[in-house]
Design a protein around this motif. Structure first.
Motif, mmCIF file in Angstrom:
data_model
loop_
_atom_site.group_PDB
_atom_site.id
_atom_site.type_symbol
_atom_site.label_atom_id
_atom_site.label_comp_id
_atom_site.label_asym_id
_atom_site.label_seq_id
_atom_site.Cartn_x
_atom_site.Cartn_y
_atom_site.Cartn_z
ATOM 1 N N SER A 152 1.047 -1.198 0.114
ATOM 2 C CA SER A 152 0.065 0.028 -0.059
ATOM 3 C C SER A 152 0.828 1.066 -0.032
ATOM 4 N N ALA A 153 0.515 2.227 -0.751
ATOM 5 C CA ALA A 153 1.350 3.444 -0.879
ATOM 6 C C ALA A 153 0.949 4.369 0.231
ATOM 7 N N GLY A 154 2.055 5.108 0.715
ATOM 8 C CA GLY A 154 1.884 5.963 1.869
ATOM 9 C C GLY A 154 2.075 7.409 1.584
ATOM 10 N N TYR A 155 0.833 7.813 1.079
ATOM 11 C CA TYR A 155 0.926 9.396 0.670
ATOM 12 C C TYR A 155 -0.110 10.031 1.614
ATOM 13 N N MET A 156 -0.376 11.153 1.733
ATOM 14 C CA MET A 156 -1.356 11.824 2.524
ATOM 15 C C MET A 156 -2.548 12.288 1.846
ATOM 16 N N LEU A 157 -3.450 12.490 2.570
ATOM 17 C CA LEU A 157 -4.779 12.660 2.163
ATOM 18 C C LEU A 157 -5.402 13.688 2.970
ATOM 19 N N VAL A 180 7.109 12.359 -0.011
ATOM 20 C CA VAL A 180 8.166 12.062 1.048
ATOM 21 C C VAL A 180 7.254 12.425 2.374
ATOM 22 N N TRP A 181 7.991 11.932 3.542
ATOM 23 C CA TRP A 181 7.234 12.135 4.901
ATOM 24 C C TRP A 181 8.630 12.853 5.512
ATOM 25 N N ALA A 182 8.056 13.807 6.373
ATOM 26 C CA ALA A 182 8.953 14.843 7.156
ATOM 27 C C ALA A 182 8.461 14.408 8.538
ATOM 28 N N ALA A 183 9.414 14.714 9.506
ATOM 29 C CA ALA A 183 9.067 14.750 10.958
ATOM 30 C C ALA A 183 7.882 15.830 11.261
ATOM 31 N N VAL A 226 4.276 15.023 8.756
ATOM 32 C CA VAL A 226 3.885 16.036 7.768
ATOM 33 C C VAL A 226 3.971 15.173 6.260
ATOM 34 N N GLY A 227 3.122 15.285 5.361
ATOM 35 C CA GLY A 227 3.385 14.855 4.037
ATOM 36 C C GLY A 227 4.017 15.934 3.293
ATOM 37 N N VAL A 228 4.905 15.634 2.459
ATOM 38 C CA VAL A 228 5.475 16.642 1.423
ATOM 39 C C VAL A 228 5.381 16.143 0.104
#
Length: 418
Positions: A55-60, A199-202, A232-234
């Motif tokens: 499963s892809a891990g992007y932000m929504l 990508v993901w950030a802290a 935080v999604g980037v």
């Protein structure tokens, strides 16, 4: 959570159902549909071509139209625990200067929750309580007849030919199953020519920014930060001709253009550079010419895949799954009116989905600009155009929530709600 199982076991459980349903794709639309059908006492067969860890891990960002869906799933509390409120939105110009900050809570709170969540977390919310799924399974052939659909499935355990009364096709924008129903390349694609890295950030420090979504609309680049729970999604991207040079060269290009690189933007750019294999997202969408046949229906991105610019694609996929499953409460395998019911569903829901998709396309044409002159003109206009005005079409959709009872009234006496 997903419960891996075999196609044979799922099909055996579906045997006694009044409507044997195959759901193709265990993403947001497919998982929502399968779980709603299960809440109604059915046993749909849910298959997924990927493996359990793919499963892809992007932000929504989810608009309030999902609230009724979560309530029907009994998942509202899980959702709130796994997500974070998005209360503010800020946009910066091509030099990095902040142009405006708007209150999203003031715009959307009257309709319900507006929250940020990671895709993987949302799938866990939707599949809570157990969600049987067969991984590594694909549809290799599909033949529709008056009495049902004969489906050939390839699985890790062999090939199966099974009979279903309805097939829900929810395997994404690049659906292979859709091409078994419609002509190849029938779905019309809009290609922005842009793409970028996800990508993901802290998580934000200070926490005062944890409710703030922030975007940089540049001349030839776009950067964004969207909070979810604990991270935080980037997104950082631009014209694919420019991003082809790779993250390091493209980030250096942004830093040369932006005079005011805030600490938050700096963290976002560093996150792209620090990720050894950042996921690259080509920004395209698609629109199928029709959603339904007599016994198949396209759902979610397979029907209308969204650009991410308005943050509404996932919400519309969940709403569509809810509308479809509410309508199926009235159907069984002997229903002569199943095709009419599916056409009625498409007639009611498709205009809503395509209106939201059109809004995403308009925003993309505004956001994705390479010319510095056009970027400056856009920034002048943004002094007078608020986010509330930009989201006007979305607000109208929220004000006019769909009513499944309209569907029952439109599809004939035999399918009306009792």
């Amino acid at each position: 959570m997903f419960s891996p199982t075999t196609v044979e076991k799922q099909y055996a459980q579906a045997g006694a159902d009044s409507l044997r349903v195959l759901v193709v794709g265990a993403g947001i639309a497919g998982s929502t549909a399968a779980q709603l059908l299960r809440r109604d006492g059915r046993h749909p067969v849910l298959i997924e071509r990927g493996d359990q860890d793919s499963s892809a891990g992007y932000m929504l960002a989810l608009m309030p139209m999902v609230d009724v869906v979560l309530d029907d799933l009994g998942a509202r509390d899980r959702y709130r625990a796994a997500s974070t409120p998005l209360q503010r939105y800020a946009v910066h110009g091509h030099t990095g200067r902040k142009l405006r900050e708007d209150s999203m809570s003031a715009i959307l709170a009257r309709f319900g929750d507006y929250r940020g969540i990671a895709r993987g977390e949302l799938i866990d919310v939707l599949s809570g309580g157990g969600c049987p799924v067969s991984f590594g399974a694909t549809v290799s052939a599909l033949t529709e007849r008056t009495d049902g659909v004969e489906v050939s499935l390839r699985t890790p355990h062999g090939t199966h030919t099974l009979h279903f009364d309805l097939v829900i096709i929810a395997d994404g924008m690049h659906s292979q199953t859709r091409e078994l129903v419609l002509a190849p390349q029938a779905a019309k694609v809009v290609d922005t020519g842009w793409g970028g890295w996800v990508v993901w950030a802290a998580s934000d420090n200070p926490a005062a920014d944890a409710d703030l979504g922030e975007e940089w609309w540049g001349a030839g680049f776009f950067a964004a930060l969207y909070p979810v729970k604990g991270e935080v999604g980037v997104f950082v991207g631009g014209p694919r001709a420019d991003t082809a040079a790779g993250p390091a060269a493209f980030v250096a290009r942004i830093r040369r253009q932006v005079k005011d690189v805030s600490p938050r933007l700096q963290r976002a750019l560093n996150a792209v550079l620090d990720d050894p294999e950042p996921y690259y997202w080509s920004l395209t969408d698609c629109r199928a010419p029709t959603w339904t046949t007599g016994r198949t229906v396209l759902l979610g991105d397979a029907a209308a895949g969204f650009l991410p610019t308005a943050g509404i694609g996932a919400g519309m996929a969940m709403e569509s799954a809810w509308m479809l499953c509410r309508s199926l409460r009235q159907a069984d395998r002997t229903s002569a009116g199943l095709a009419d019911l599916l056409r009625g569903y498409e007639r009611l829901q498709r205009p809503r989905v395509e209106a939201a998709q059109d809004n995403s396309r308009r925003l993309a044409s505004l956001m994705f600009r390479r010319s510095r002159l056009l970027a400056v003109a856009r920034e002048v206009a943004m002094r007078f155009v608020s986010v509330e005005q930009a989201l006007g079409p979305i607000q109208r959709l929220l004000q006019q929530q769909p009513d499944p009872e309209e569907l029952f009234s439109a599809t004939g006496e035999g399918l009306r709600a009792p």
